[in-house]
Scaffold this motif. Structure first.
Motif, PDB file in Angstrom:
ATOM      1  N   CYS A   1      13.439  97.914  31.473  1.00 16.85           N
ATOM      2  CA  CYS A   1      13.057  98.611  32.589  1.00 16.85           C
ATOM      3  C   CYS A   1      11.594  98.749  32.944  1.00 16.85           C
ATOM      4  O   CYS A   1      10.982  99.356  32.080  1.00 16.85           O
ATOM      5  N   PRO A   2      11.109  98.412  34.068  1.00 13.77           N
ATOM      6  CA  PRO A   2       9.649  98.866  34.368  1.00 13.77           C
ATOM      7  C   PRO A   2       9.260 100.048  34.847  1.00 13.77           C
ATOM      8  O   PRO A   2       8.253 100.601  34.423  1.00 13.77           O
ATOM      9  N   ASN A   3      10.341 101.073  34.706  1.00 11.13           N
ATOM     10  CA  ASN A   3      10.185 102.425  35.130  1.00 11.13           C
ATOM     11  C   ASN A   3      10.200 103.063  33.650  1.00 11.13           C
ATOM     12  O   ASN A   3      11.130 103.112  32.824  1.00 11.13           O
ATOM     13  N   SER A   4       8.704 103.410  33.191  1.00  9.14           N
ATOM     14  CA  SER A   4       8.620 104.239  32.158  1.00  9.14           C
ATOM     15  C   SER A   4       9.325 105.566  31.956  1.00  9.14           C
ATOM     16  O   SER A   4       9.652 105.678  30.691  1.00  9.14           O
TER      17      SER A   4
ATOM     18  N   TYR B   1      21.721  95.075  37.752  1.00  3.81           N
ATOM     19  CA  TYR B   1      22.519  94.488  38.813  1.00  3.81           C
ATOM     20  C   TYR B   1      21.599  93.557  39.960  1.00  3.81           C
ATOM     21  O   TYR B   1      20.483  94.179  40.182  1.00  3.81           O
ATOM     22  N   VAL B   2      22.246  92.452  40.297  1.00  4.58           N
ATOM     23  CA  VAL B   2      21.421  91.561  41.173  1.00  4.58           C
ATOM     24  C   VAL B   2      21.665  92.397  42.422  1.00  4.58           C
ATOM     25  O   VAL B   2      22.953  92.280  42.781  1.00  4.58           O
ATOM     26  N   GLN B   3      20.661  92.600  43.228  1.00  5.44           N
ATOM     27  CA  GLN B   3      20.874  93.402  44.447  1.00  5.44           C
ATOM     28  C   GLN B   3      20.505  92.410  45.459  1.00  5.44           C
ATOM     29  O   GLN B   3      21.053  92.292  46.635  1.00  5.44           O
ATOM     30  N   GLN B   4      19.540  91.410  45.214  1.00  7.72           N
ATOM     31  CA  GLN B   4      19.341  90.369  46.150  1.00  7.72           C
ATOM     32  C   GLN B   4      19.026  88.974  45.553  1.00  7.72           C
ATOM     33  O   GLN B   4      18.200  89.002  44.591  1.00  7.72           O
TER      34      GLN B   4
ATOM     35  N   ASN C   1      14.254  86.056  46.503  1.00  9.13           N
ATOM     36  CA  ASN C   1      13.317  86.776  46.290  1.00  9.13           C
ATOM     37  C   ASN C   1      13.966  87.894  45.349  1.00  9.13           C
ATOM     38  O   ASN C   1      13.809  89.002  45.397  1.00  9.13           O
ATOM     39  N   LEU C   2      14.474  87.328  44.341  1.00 10.06           N
ATOM     40  CA  LEU C   2      15.230  88.275  43.205  1.00 10.06           C
ATOM     41  C   LEU C   2      14.831  89.642  43.019  1.00 10.06           C
ATOM     42  O   LEU C   2      13.839  89.907  42.666  1.00 10.06           O
ATOM     43  N   LYS C   3      15.908  90.479  43.402  1.00 10.01           N
ATOM     44  CA  LYS C   3      15.689  91.874  43.164  1.00 10.01           C
ATOM     45  C   LYS C   3      16.567  92.564  42.184  1.00 10.01           C
ATOM     46  O   LYS C   3      17.903  92.103  42.557  1.00 10.01           O
ATOM     47  N   LEU C   4      16.284  93.187  41.476  1.00 16.93           N
ATOM     48  CA  LEU C   4      17.402  93.808  40.361  1.00 16.93           C
ATOM     49  C   LEU C   4      17.263  95.245  40.401  1.00 16.93           C
ATOM     50  O   LEU C   4      16.301  95.693  40.543  1.00 16.93           O
ATOM     51  N   LYS C   5      18.507  96.005  40.225  1.00 20.14           N
ATOM     52  CA  LYS C   5      18.596  97.291  40.132  1.00 20.14           C
ATOM     53  C   LYS C   5      18.924  97.740  38.988  1.00 20.14           C
ATOM     54  O   LYS C   5      20.184  97.244  38.231  1.00 20.14           O
ATOM     55  N   CYS C   6      18.368  98.738  38.332  1.00 19.27           N
ATOM     56  CA  CYS C   6      18.442  99.156  36.990  1.00 19.27           C
ATOM     57  C   CYS C   6      19.726 100.306  36.868  1.00 19.27           C
ATOM     58  O   CYS C   6      20.080 100.897  37.870  1.00 19.27           O
ATOM     59  N   HIS C   7      20.771 100.032  36.059  1.00 15.96           N
ATOM     60  CA  HIS C   7      21.735 100.801  36.003  1.00 15.96           C
ATOM     61  C   HIS C   7      21.637 102.189  35.736  1.00 15.96           C
ATOM     62  O   HIS C   7      22.212 103.231  35.860  1.00 15.96           O
ATOM     63  N   TYR C   8      20.749 102.626  34.960  1.00 19.56           N
ATOM     64  CA  TYR C   8      20.328 103.848  34.699  1.00 19.56           C
ATOM     65  C   TYR C   8      19.405 104.756  35.360  1.00 19.56           C
ATOM     66  O   TYR C   8      19.960 105.856  35.934  1.00 19.56           O
ATOM     67  N   CYS C   9      18.488 104.302  35.516  1.00 20.38           N
ATOM     68  CA  CYS C   9      17.545 105.023  36.664  1.00 20.38           C
ATOM     69  C   CYS C   9      17.718 104.800  38.183  1.00 20.38           C
ATOM     70  O   CYS C   9      17.052 105.411  39.002  1.00 20.38           O
TER      71      CYS C   9
ATOM     72  N   LYS D   1      16.545 102.495  39.898  1.00 17.81           N
ATOM     73  CA  LYS D   1      15.690 101.891  40.755  1.00 17.81           C
ATOM     74  C   LYS D   1      15.549 100.520  40.946  1.00 17.81           C
ATOM     75  O   LYS D   1      16.110  99.799  40.075  1.00 17.81           O
ATOM     76  N   SER D   2      14.923  99.830  42.127  1.00 20.90           N
ATOM     77  CA  SER D   2      15.194  98.597  42.175  1.00 20.90           C
ATOM     78  C   SER D   2      13.688  97.668  42.111  1.00 20.90           C
ATOM     79  O   SER D   2      12.812  98.393  42.274  1.00 20.90           O
ATOM     80  N   PHE D   3      13.737  96.618  41.410  1.00 20.16           N
ATOM     81  CA  PHE D   3      12.644  95.921  41.037  1.00 20.16           C
ATOM     82  C   PHE D   3      12.782  94.526  41.668  1.00 20.16           C
ATOM     83  O   PHE D   3      13.787  93.815  41.392  1.00 20.16           O
ATOM     84  N   LEU D   4      11.623  93.868  41.942  1.00 21.52           N
ATOM     85  CA  LEU D   4      11.459  92.266  42.327  1.00 21.52           C
ATOM     86  C   LEU D   4      11.226  91.698  41.072  1.00 21.52           C
ATOM     87  O   LEU D   4      10.890  92.374  40.190  1.00 21.52           O
ATOM     88  N   ARG D   5      11.622  90.388  41.088  1.00 23.88           N
ATOM     89  CA  ARG D   5      11.576  89.735  39.863  1.00 23.88           C
ATOM     90  C   ARG D   5      10.137  89.601  39.258  1.00 23.88           C
ATOM     91  O   ARG D   5      10.237  89.870  38.084  1.00 23.88           O
TER      92      ARG D   5
END
Length: 151
Positions: free
Chosen positions: A107-110, A124-127, A130-138, A140-144
């Motif tokens: 996870c990029p979120n420190s 989880y794949v949100q989009q 332009n692949l966007k993934l969401k962390c199960h724990y925090c 937060k969503s992040f682009l690839r």
């Protein structure tokens, strides 16, 4: 006169085709293919019929399982994998982006709990575009492009 580049055929292994240009080297690093003694042929920025460029990887004596093929979709969502045996294509399939990735990316979120607790990361794949993934724990969503493992 048409010029054609000839690349040596492999007896058995995998050919990954339709890799977006500039992703081939990233795939080699991610799957640690450079740590193997198998013969690898890589084509970078090869021309395609539609005038764009692509990368291609041939690796002998290596076959992808479903999980690896899904991970490949992080880099090349439209890639195809050709399985070769006795110099012939015996199976050809497109990679598919799974609904989630477990224990593949950090996870990029420190501040995410996944950095300090003994848990497997999960995204989880949100989009898909332009692949966007969401962390199960925090959550937060992040682009690839945010993930270090993919660079």
């Amino acid at each position: 006169m048409q010029k054609k580049l000839q690349v040596e055929a492999i007896e058995q292994g995998s050919v990954i085709d339709h890799i977006p240009a500039r992703q081939g080297v990233k795939i080699l690093k991610f799957f640690q293919f450079t740590q193997t003694n198998e013969k690898i042929t890589i084509g970078l920025n090869l021309p395609t019929k539609n005038g764009k460029s692509k990368d291609l990887i041939k690796i002998e004596n290596t076959f992808f399982n479903d999980q690896q093929a899904n991970q490949l979709a992080l880099f090349a969502p439209n890639a195809t994998i050709n399985q070769i045996k006795d110099f012939k294509v015996v199976n050809k399939f497109k990679v598919q982006l799974p609904a989630s990735f477990i224990d593949v990316l950090a996870c990029p979120n420190s501040n995410c709990i996944s950095h300090n607790e003994p848990v497997k990361t999960r995204f989880y794949v949100q989009q898909k575009e332009n692949l966007k993934l969401k962390c199960h724990y925090c959550e937060k969503s992040f682009l690839r492009t945010t993930f270090n493992e993919l660079d």
